[in-house]
Design a protein around this motif. Sequence first.
Motif, short mmCIF file in Angstrom:
data_model
loop_
_atom_site.label_atom_id
_atom_site.label_comp_id
_atom_site.label_asym_id
_atom_site.label_seq_id
_atom_site.Cartn_x
_atom_site.Cartn_y
_atom_site.Cartn_z
N ARG A 112 3.80 -3.02 13.36
CA ARG A 112 5.15 -2.71 13.40
C ARG A 112 5.39 -4.12 14.52
O ARG A 112 4.83 -4.82 15.03
CB ARG A 112 5.64 -1.57 14.09
CG ARG A 112 5.18 -1.22 15.38
CD ARG A 112 5.21 0.29 15.71
NE ARG A 112 4.84 0.58 16.87
CZ ARG A 112 5.74 0.80 18.00
NH1 ARG A 112 6.98 0.48 17.89
NH2 ARG A 112 5.36 1.13 19.08
N PHE A 162 10.59 1.54 14.56
CA PHE A 162 9.61 1.18 13.70
C PHE A 162 10.21 -0.32 13.06
O PHE A 162 10.59 -0.27 11.89
CB PHE A 162 9.13 2.12 12.63
CG PHE A 162 7.78 1.75 11.80
CD1 PHE A 162 7.49 0.65 11.91
CD2 PHE A 162 7.36 2.74 11.15
CE1 PHE A 162 6.17 0.35 11.37
CE2 PHE A 162 6.13 2.81 10.56
CZ PHE A 162 5.51 1.42 10.82
N ALA A 218 8.64 3.66 7.67
CA ALA A 218 7.39 4.17 7.56
C ALA A 218 7.01 4.04 6.14
O ALA A 218 5.85 3.55 5.67
CB ALA A 218 7.03 5.58 7.91
N LEU A 261 13.45 6.28 10.68
CA LEU A 261 12.06 6.27 11.04
C LEU A 261 11.11 6.55 9.75
O LEU A 261 10.15 5.78 9.35
CB LEU A 261 11.54 7.06 11.92
CG LEU A 261 10.08 6.84 12.61
CD1 LEU A 261 9.99 5.59 13.31
CD2 LEU A 261 9.66 7.94 13.50
#
Length: 323
Positions: free
Chosen positions: A84, A254, A118, A114
Amino acid sequence: MNRSSRHQNAGKSAGKGAESESALIVAAHGRHYVVERADHSHLHAFPRGKKSDAAVGDHVRIELAAADQGVITAIEPRKNLLHRSDQFKSKLLAANIDQVIIVLATEPSFSEDLLGRALVSAEALDIRPLVILNKTDLTARLDDARRRLKLYQDLGYDTLELSVNSRPEEALAALQPRTAGVSSIMIGQSGMGKSSMLNLLIPGVEAQTREISAKLDSGKHTTTFTRLYHLPETWAVVDGKPGYLIDSPGFQEFGLHHLSEGMLERAFPEFRERLTDCRFYNCHHINEPGCGVLGAIEGGDISPRRHELYTQLLHESRQQKPW
Ligand code: GDP
């Protein structure tokens, strides 16, 4: 590791006869690592140079610098490396990952941003994502959580509803076949139930955690670091391949500044089949005429929420990166 992979590292340590051996990185905190040796013992290790570019899940070569300390001399070729990054720095999350488990909960409300990030990070590396909605026993927020998750189910993402606390046997039965024989990393905000899942899957995990922490601490207190755990051999070994579960400290942000534009547009599975519809071969899918992606949004086939995330990630990808 088999015996034949132990060898004299004659080239690098000529004269000294230092022997190098294979090890697996099981914890990382800055330049401090804990590696697992072939006999399953743990050792505190450092990288040879100033830079620490090894990550949890990496297979490395180490040489003993002292009885209780190793030096990482090389990183074995890796299948993938999850990062990240923001405009200031890039952080290694873990290497050699088969599955990204995104842990969400009904309460506290999960961040869709998020979740989206992801998923993109997993897609960009061609890693299988698994989305878990935990705490389904908290029914007041369940419908809302399901409504927000529907978009991702419609995109084909595997989603699993669990209540780790109130229906642990059911949760275990669902998680075991999905985690056996593969290396999974759990990602999620704090409070979603990652530690509870870890405790469910690995009875007695606290002892492992304490042992690794003690090796890593070397006097100072560190609680936030990424760790790799062995899932129990009784059920997690498939064709000789162990199951690993990697726990990363819960994070809110992130950043994906490291992904290129080309990687980004392909990390949205619903964009992929539209890319060939674009009038311009170098279309950015922002405001170009004849854009296949924008056309699909207008036609209701692509969610504007996903396009917003894409636009934001493209903006991040175009920022200067000093790292
Ligand atoms: P982490 O920060 O993601 O590691 O989350 P934890 O595992 O520490 O869980 C946060 C809180 O949620 C703890 O108080 C847990 O007991 C609770 N929790 C975990 N799973 C469940 C669940 O299935 N149902 C309910 N009601 N609470 C849960």
